[in-house]
Design an enzyme around this catalytic site. Sequence first.
Site, short mmCIF file in Angstrom:
data_model
loop_
_atom_site.label_atom_id
_atom_site.label_comp_id
_atom_site.label_asym_id
_atom_site.label_seq_id
_atom_site.Cartn_x
_atom_site.Cartn_y
_atom_site.Cartn_z
N SER A 238 0.89 -1.31 0.20
CA SER A 238 0.13 -0.05 0.23
C SER A 238 0.60 1.15 -0.09
O SER A 238 0.35 2.33 -0.12
CB SER A 238 -0.83 0.06 0.97
OG SER A 238 -0.13 0.20 2.15
N LYS B 204 1.30 4.33 7.26
CA LYS B 204 0.52 5.11 6.32
C LYS B 204 0.87 6.52 6.06
O LYS B 204 1.51 7.03 7.31
CB LYS B 204 -1.17 4.87 6.63
CG LYS B 204 -1.63 3.55 6.35
CD LYS B 204 -1.84 3.20 4.99
CE LYS B 204 -2.16 1.77 4.77
NZ LYS B 204 -1.40 0.71 5.44
#
Length: 204
Positions: free
Chosen positions: A121, A159
Amino acid sequence: MRPFNQEYLNRILKFVNKYYQDNRTAPTISEVSSGVGMPRSTTHRYLQELNAKGLLDYGRGIQSPPESAKMKTAYISAPLVGSIQCGCPELEQEYVEEYVSLPVSLFGKGEFYILRAKGDSMVDAGIEEDDLVVIERNCNVSKGDIVVALDQDNQNTLKRYDGYDNYQKYHILKYENESKYPNEVIKVKKLQVQGVARHVIKAL
Protein backbone atom coordinates in the site's frame (compact mmCIF):
# COMPACT_ATOMS: atom_id res chain seq x y z
CA MET A 1 22.05 0.24 48.11
CA ARG A 2 25.54 -1.14 47.68
CA PRO A 3 28.10 1.35 46.32
CA PHE A 4 29.24 0.92 42.75
CA ASN A 5 32.65 -0.60 42.17
CA GLN A 6 34.63 1.78 39.94
CA GLU A 7 36.62 -1.10 38.48
CA TYR A 8 33.38 -2.75 37.29
CA LEU A 9 32.15 0.53 35.83
CA ASN A 10 35.41 0.92 33.91
CA ARG A 11 35.29 -2.69 32.75
CA ILE A 12 31.79 -2.32 31.31
CA LEU A 13 32.59 1.00 29.66
CA LYS A 14 35.75 -0.47 28.11
CA PHE A 15 33.84 -3.51 26.81
CA VAL A 16 31.06 -1.40 25.23
CA ASN A 17 33.63 0.97 23.72
CA LYS A 18 35.60 -1.86 22.11
CA TYR A 19 32.40 -3.61 20.94
CA TYR A 20 31.33 -0.44 19.13
CA GLN A 21 34.71 -0.02 17.49
CA ASP A 22 34.79 -3.67 16.36
CA ASN A 23 31.15 -4.08 15.30
CA ARG A 24 29.82 -0.54 14.72
CA THR A 25 26.71 -1.44 16.68
CA ALA A 26 25.61 -1.74 20.30
CA PRO A 27 26.03 -4.90 22.36
CA THR A 28 22.95 -6.30 24.04
CA ILE A 29 22.82 -6.39 27.83
CA SER A 30 23.36 -10.17 27.64
CA GLU A 31 26.52 -9.65 25.55
CA VAL A 32 27.81 -7.08 28.03
CA SER A 33 27.02 -9.40 30.92
CA SER A 34 28.85 -12.29 29.28
CA GLY A 35 31.73 -10.10 28.13
CA VAL A 36 32.52 -8.70 31.57
CA GLY A 37 31.60 -11.82 33.55
CA MET A 38 28.83 -10.26 35.65
CA PRO A 39 25.22 -11.33 36.30
CA ARG A 40 22.70 -9.73 33.96
CA SER A 41 20.87 -7.93 36.79
CA THR A 42 24.12 -6.45 38.10
CA THR A 43 25.14 -5.43 34.59
CA HIS A 44 21.80 -3.66 34.15
CA ARG A 45 22.33 -1.74 37.40
CA TYR A 46 25.83 -0.67 36.37
CA LEU A 47 24.65 0.41 32.93
CA GLN A 48 22.04 2.59 34.64
CA GLU A 49 24.78 4.14 36.75
CA LEU A 50 26.93 4.84 33.68
CA ASN A 51 23.89 6.48 32.09
CA ALA A 52 23.32 8.61 35.20
CA LYS A 53 26.96 9.73 35.06
CA GLY A 54 26.54 10.75 31.42
CA LEU A 55 29.14 8.24 30.25
CA LEU A 56 26.74 6.01 28.32
CA ASP A 57 23.31 6.47 26.74
CA TYR A 58 21.31 3.58 28.18
CA GLY A 59 17.52 3.41 27.95
CA ARG A 60 15.84 0.84 25.68
CA GLY A 61 19.17 -0.93 25.51
CA ILE A 62 22.39 0.94 24.77
CA GLN A 63 21.38 3.83 22.49
CA SER A 64 24.73 5.30 21.48
CA PRO A 65 28.44 4.63 21.97
CA PRO A 66 30.56 6.11 24.74
CA GLU A 67 32.06 9.48 23.88
CA SER A 68 35.47 7.94 23.21
CA ALA A 69 33.95 5.54 20.69
CA LYS A 70 31.78 8.18 19.02
CA MET A 71 34.80 10.04 17.68
CA LYS A 72 35.95 6.92 15.85
CA THR A 73 32.66 5.37 14.78
CA ALA A 74 30.05 8.17 14.51
CA TYR A 75 27.33 5.53 14.53
CA ILE A 76 24.10 5.11 16.47
CA SER A 77 22.38 1.81 17.17
CA ALA A 78 18.78 1.08 16.17
CA PRO A 79 16.87 -2.12 16.99
CA LEU A 80 15.24 -4.05 14.15
CA VAL A 81 11.90 -4.98 15.72
CA GLY A 82 10.12 -7.04 13.09
CA SER A 83 7.49 -6.25 10.49
CA ILE A 84 4.69 -3.78 9.99
CA GLN A 85 1.85 -4.15 7.54
CA CYS A 86 1.60 -1.74 4.61
CA GLY A 87 -1.84 -2.99 3.64
CA CYS A 88 -4.61 -3.63 6.12
CA PRO A 89 -3.64 -2.86 9.72
CA GLU A 90 -2.45 -5.77 11.82
CA LEU A 91 -1.42 -6.42 15.39
CA GLU A 92 2.26 -5.70 16.00
CA GLN A 93 4.34 -7.83 18.35
CA GLU A 94 7.52 -5.91 18.95
CA TYR A 95 10.65 -7.96 19.44
CA VAL A 96 14.25 -7.14 18.72
CA GLU A 97 15.72 -9.28 15.94
CA GLU A 98 19.07 -7.50 15.97
CA TYR A 99 20.68 -4.08 16.35
CA VAL A 100 21.61 -2.18 13.21
CA SER A 101 24.35 0.42 13.11
CA LEU A 102 23.31 3.69 11.42
CA PRO A 103 25.92 6.33 10.49
CA VAL A 104 25.08 9.68 12.05
CA SER A 105 26.29 11.47 8.94
CA LEU A 106 23.43 9.89 6.92
CA PHE A 107 20.65 9.35 9.45
CA GLY A 108 21.24 12.14 11.95
CA LYS A 109 20.79 11.87 15.68
CA GLY A 110 17.58 10.65 17.27
CA GLU A 111 15.87 7.69 18.88
CA PHE A 112 15.36 5.29 15.98
CA TYR A 113 14.07 1.80 15.43
CA ILE A 114 13.68 -0.20 12.24
CA LEU A 115 10.67 -2.07 10.86
CA ARG A 116 10.46 -4.44 7.89
CA ALA A 117 7.66 -3.40 5.52
CA LYS A 118 5.01 -5.89 4.42
CA GLY A 119 2.33 -5.36 1.80
CA ASP A 120 2.02 -3.01 -1.15
CA SER A 121 0.00 0.00 0.00
CA MET A 122 3.01 2.35 0.19
CA VAL A 123 4.76 1.63 -3.12
CA ASP A 124 4.05 5.11 -4.51
CA ALA A 125 6.04 6.48 -1.56
CA GLY A 126 8.97 4.23 -2.44
CA ILE A 127 8.29 1.64 0.29
CA GLU A 128 8.02 -1.94 -0.96
CA GLU A 129 7.80 -5.44 0.50
CA ASP A 130 10.73 -6.26 2.83
CA ASP A 131 12.22 -2.75 2.74
CA LEU A 132 13.67 -1.65 6.06
CA VAL A 133 12.01 1.54 7.27
CA VAL A 134 13.87 3.68 9.80
CA ILE A 135 11.38 5.14 12.30
CA GLU A 136 12.06 8.05 14.66
CA ARG A 137 10.35 7.88 18.06
CA ASN A 138 9.16 10.80 20.14
CA CYS A 139 9.00 13.44 17.43
CA ASN A 140 6.39 15.88 16.17
CA VAL A 141 4.00 14.69 13.47
CA SER A 142 2.87 16.86 10.56
CA LYS A 143 0.36 16.32 7.81
CA GLY A 144 2.11 14.47 5.00
CA ASP A 145 4.41 12.45 7.26
CA ILE A 146 4.53 8.67 6.87
CA VAL A 147 3.74 7.31 10.31
CA VAL A 148 3.50 4.13 12.33
CA ALA A 149 -0.06 4.57 13.58
CA LEU A 150 -1.84 2.80 16.42
CA ASP A 151 -5.59 3.20 16.26
CA GLN A 152 -8.33 2.78 18.90
CA ASP A 153 -8.35 -1.00 18.33
CA ASN A 154 -4.62 -1.26 19.12
CA GLN A 155 -3.84 -2.13 15.52
CA ASN A 156 -0.95 -0.54 13.73
CA THR A 157 -0.05 0.21 10.17
CA LEU A 158 2.36 2.28 8.11
CA LYS A 159 0.48 5.01 6.24
CA ARG A 160 0.73 8.66 5.27
CA TYR A 161 -0.92 10.96 7.79
CA ASP A 162 -3.39 13.17 5.91
CA GLY A 163 -4.56 15.31 8.81
CA TYR A 164 -7.66 15.61 10.97
CA ASP A 165 -11.22 16.19 9.75
CA ASN A 166 -12.62 18.74 12.20
CA TYR A 167 -16.17 18.36 10.91
CA GLN A 168 -16.46 14.58 11.19
CA LYS A 169 -13.89 14.30 14.01
CA TYR A 170 -11.52 11.65 12.69
CA HIS A 171 -7.89 11.29 11.66
CA ILE A 172 -7.08 10.25 8.10
CA LEU A 173 -4.45 7.68 7.13
CA LYS A 174 -3.81 7.55 3.42
CA TYR A 175 -2.72 4.67 1.20
CA GLU A 176 0.06 5.33 -1.31
CA ASN A 177 -0.80 2.97 -4.17
CA GLU A 178 -3.23 4.65 -6.53
CA SER A 179 -3.34 1.79 -9.04
CA LYS A 180 -4.50 -0.74 -6.42
CA TYR A 181 -6.07 1.42 -3.70
CA PRO A 182 -7.35 4.54 -5.51
CA ASN A 183 -8.26 7.28 -3.03
CA GLU A 184 -8.45 4.72 -0.21
CA VAL A 185 -8.01 5.97 3.35
CA ILE A 186 -8.39 4.71 6.91
CA LYS A 187 -10.48 6.90 9.23
CA VAL A 188 -9.84 6.65 12.95
CA LYS A 189 -11.42 8.54 15.81
CA LYS A 190 -8.44 8.10 18.10
CA LEU A 191 -4.92 7.87 16.77
CA GLN A 192 -1.60 7.25 18.50
CA VAL A 193 1.54 7.72 16.46
CA GLN A 194 4.41 5.46 17.43
CA GLY A 195 6.94 7.11 15.17
CA VAL A 196 7.60 8.87 11.88
CA ALA A 197 9.35 7.17 8.95
CA ARG A 198 12.56 9.03 8.11
CA HIS A 199 14.49 6.70 5.78
CA VAL A 200 14.09 3.52 3.73
CA ILE A 201 16.90 0.98 3.43
CA LYS A 202 16.63 -1.30 0.42
CA ALA A 203 18.67 -3.36 -2.00
CA LEU A 204 19.02 -2.18 -5.59
